[in-house]
Write a protein that holds these residues in place. Structure first.
Motif, mmCIF file in Angstrom:
data_model
loop_
_atom_site.group_PDB
_atom_site.id
_atom_site.type_symbol
_atom_site.label_atom_id
_atom_site.label_comp_id
_atom_site.label_asym_id
_atom_site.label_seq_id
_atom_site.Cartn_x
_atom_site.Cartn_y
_atom_site.Cartn_z
ATOM 1 N N ILE A 1 0.773 -1.263 0.035
ATOM 2 C CA ILE A 1 0.046 -0.066 -0.022
ATOM 3 C C ILE A 1 0.962 1.300 0.047
ATOM 4 C CG2 ILE A 1 -1.808 1.222 1.208
ATOM 5 C CD1 ILE A 1 -2.786 -1.389 -0.072
ATOM 6 N N LYS B 1 2.320 5.139 0.693
ATOM 7 C CA LYS B 1 2.107 5.895 1.518
ATOM 8 C C LYS B 1 2.378 7.197 1.185
ATOM 9 C CE LYS B 1 0.913 3.346 4.915
ATOM 10 N NZ LYS B 1 -0.578 2.824 5.477
ATOM 11 N N GLY C 1 -8.339 -1.344 5.110
ATOM 12 C CA GLY C 1 -7.394 -0.516 4.790
ATOM 13 C C GLY C 1 -7.230 0.995 5.219
ATOM 14 N N MET C 2 -8.617 1.459 5.395
ATOM 15 C CA MET C 2 -8.468 2.749 5.971
ATOM 16 C C MET C 2 -9.129 2.811 7.580
ATOM 17 S SD MET C 2 -11.169 4.069 2.880
ATOM 18 C CE MET C 2 -10.578 4.740 1.645
ATOM 19 N N PHE D 1 -7.466 1.813 0.243
ATOM 20 C CA PHE D 1 -6.526 2.586 0.934
ATOM 21 C C PHE D 1 -6.808 4.179 0.623
ATOM 22 C CE2 PHE D 1 -4.208 1.254 -3.182
ATOM 23 C CZ PHE D 1 -3.791 2.627 -3.467
#
Length: 423
Positions: free
Chosen positions: A162, A164, A356-357, A285
């Protein structure tokens, strides 16, 4: 009520033939009745279940919930006729701002349930005020989220992480393309979908109150939105050819069928994807709009909130209903049926596609959709689509300058009010 007729002018030609109960009516057996009009037509079944549960467990107040088609048009028509419900279930968007500015909503600062609301969502409501007001005028209920949906099985298969930061996100897109896959899919034939990546980028790159700053002549969109617009256009090199030929439904279908690895869109699209492929392993995400991970924030808006009408004659009964709606049991009923994010502090289920959040949701690190502050008449979605299609060298400046010009055009009266108050 100030300026009601002005903001409702578009509804004056709509006439209702059905007889609708007004605010403060009693039920046939004499029990006081609280009427809620909800704009969430897709939630009609669960709202009816909530209504029935309330009426089965309360003998001092009767609850009536309606979720009509074209609820906003119906509400505006009723307001013109001075025929008000007691409570409205409304989204945290420009409609809420307009109704609040017209003095339609009661200050519910003394409602005990407000103590349990995550502060981030109370902040969102304050930012929706055209002019800063004392008090609280809505009980946030359920929120949604937008960022990037992704195919979890493909991420696991190729070992992708994921991202960033913005650079990491672009590097991920490059890695996906290197495998012969399409990183992103857009349905820009439906202009409103251009706002999904726009909003998700803006929460990282622009102050949440930028619209208020512009109204006060403290900032310009030409400066504030330059990076947002630049980065949204940059994403076009990683999507399918000619995204303007494909609709929202096309994009959902393509993502569901594995034709793209990611789709920058909101959680509201999950049901559409699952209707095509219920077995797709989806996660999401937060869009990393900047190269500073600390600036990442979840793009989350209030999907449903409750406001009590200013002229509701039975405040005590209305509060009894709101306390019931905000109970853990009832809130869980709604979440189980409709999904979304609880605005209430505490442990509530988080859907698998939002895992993912989760850290942002639990921490309340959220910022509202920028387009919730845009006048509908301004058609920002169409402006963004035109900019994305424009390949001229001055396309960016043309778009940004038009944004400022159109903003002044459609907010002239509000800007004048603010200037007058300042002077």
């Amino acid at each position: 009520m100030k300026t009601i007729r002005k903001i409702m002018a578009a509804a004056t030609c709509v006439m209702m033939t059905a007889s609708l109960a007004g605010c403060g009516q009693a039920s046939p057996d004499g029990i006081p009745e609280i009427e809620i009009v909800s704009y969430k037509r897709e939630a009609v079944q669960v709202m009816e279940e909530i209504q029935d549960l309330f009426n089965a467990t309360h003998d001092d107040v009767r609850l009536k919930i309606s979720s009509p088609n074209e609820a906003m048009t119906i509400l505006k028509t009723r307001f013109i006729r001075d025929d008000y419900p007691d409570i409205v279930a409304i989204g945290g968007d420009i409609n809420y701002s307009n109704f609040l500015d017209a003095g339609l909503f009661m200050d519910i600062s003394d409602l005990p349930a407000l103590q349990d609301v995550k502060p981030g969502y109370l902040d969102i409501d304050k930012q929706l005020e055209f002019v800063e007001m004392e008090g609280t005028y809505a009980l946030p209920y359920v929120a949604n989220a937008a960022g990037v949906l992704y195919n979890k099985d493909l991420f696991d298969e190729y070992g992708w992480k994921i991202p960033k930061t913005w650079d990491e996100f672009l590097a991920l897109c490059e890695a996906i393309q290197a495998k012969g896959l399409t990183p992103l899919y857009f349905g820009y034939k439906d202009t409103w979908t251009t706002l999904a990546p726009w909003n998700a980028l803006a929460v990282d790159l622009v102050d949440a109150d930028i619209c208020s700053q512009v109204n006060k002549n403290e900032a310009t969109f030409a400066d504030a939105y330059r990076e947002v617009a630049t980065k949204q256009k940059e994403l076009l090199q990683y999507c399918q050819p000619n995204p303007y030929a494909y609709s929202y439904t096309d994009a959902a279908t393509a993502f569901a069928n594995g034709e793209a690895v990611m789709w920058p869109i909101g959680s509201y699209a999950i049901s559409q994807v699952q209707s095509v492929n219920p077995d797709l392993n989806i996660d999401s995400f937060v869009m990393p709009g900047s190269n500073d991970p600390e600036k990442n924030i979840l793009n989350s808006g209030i999907d449903v909130q409750f406001s009590v009408m200013e002229n509701c004659p039975n405040k005590e009964a209305a509060y009894e209903v709101l306390d019931f709606l905000y109970s853990d049991e009832v809130l869980n009923m709604y979440l189980e049926d409709q999904g979304g994010i609880a605005t209430k502090k505490g442990e509530f289920p988080i859907a698998e596609y939002l895992k993912g959040m989760e850290t942002y949701i639990l921490a309340g690190e959220v910022a509202d959709y920028q387009d919730h502050h845009y006048p509908t008449e301004m058609a920002v979605d169409a402006m963004i689509q035109t900019y994305l299609l424009d390949e001229k060298k001055d396309a960016l400046d043309t778009f940004l300058n038009k944004f400022d010009t159109e903003w002044i055009r459609y907010n002239r009266d509000l800007i004048a009010r603010l200037q007058k108050e300042e002077s």
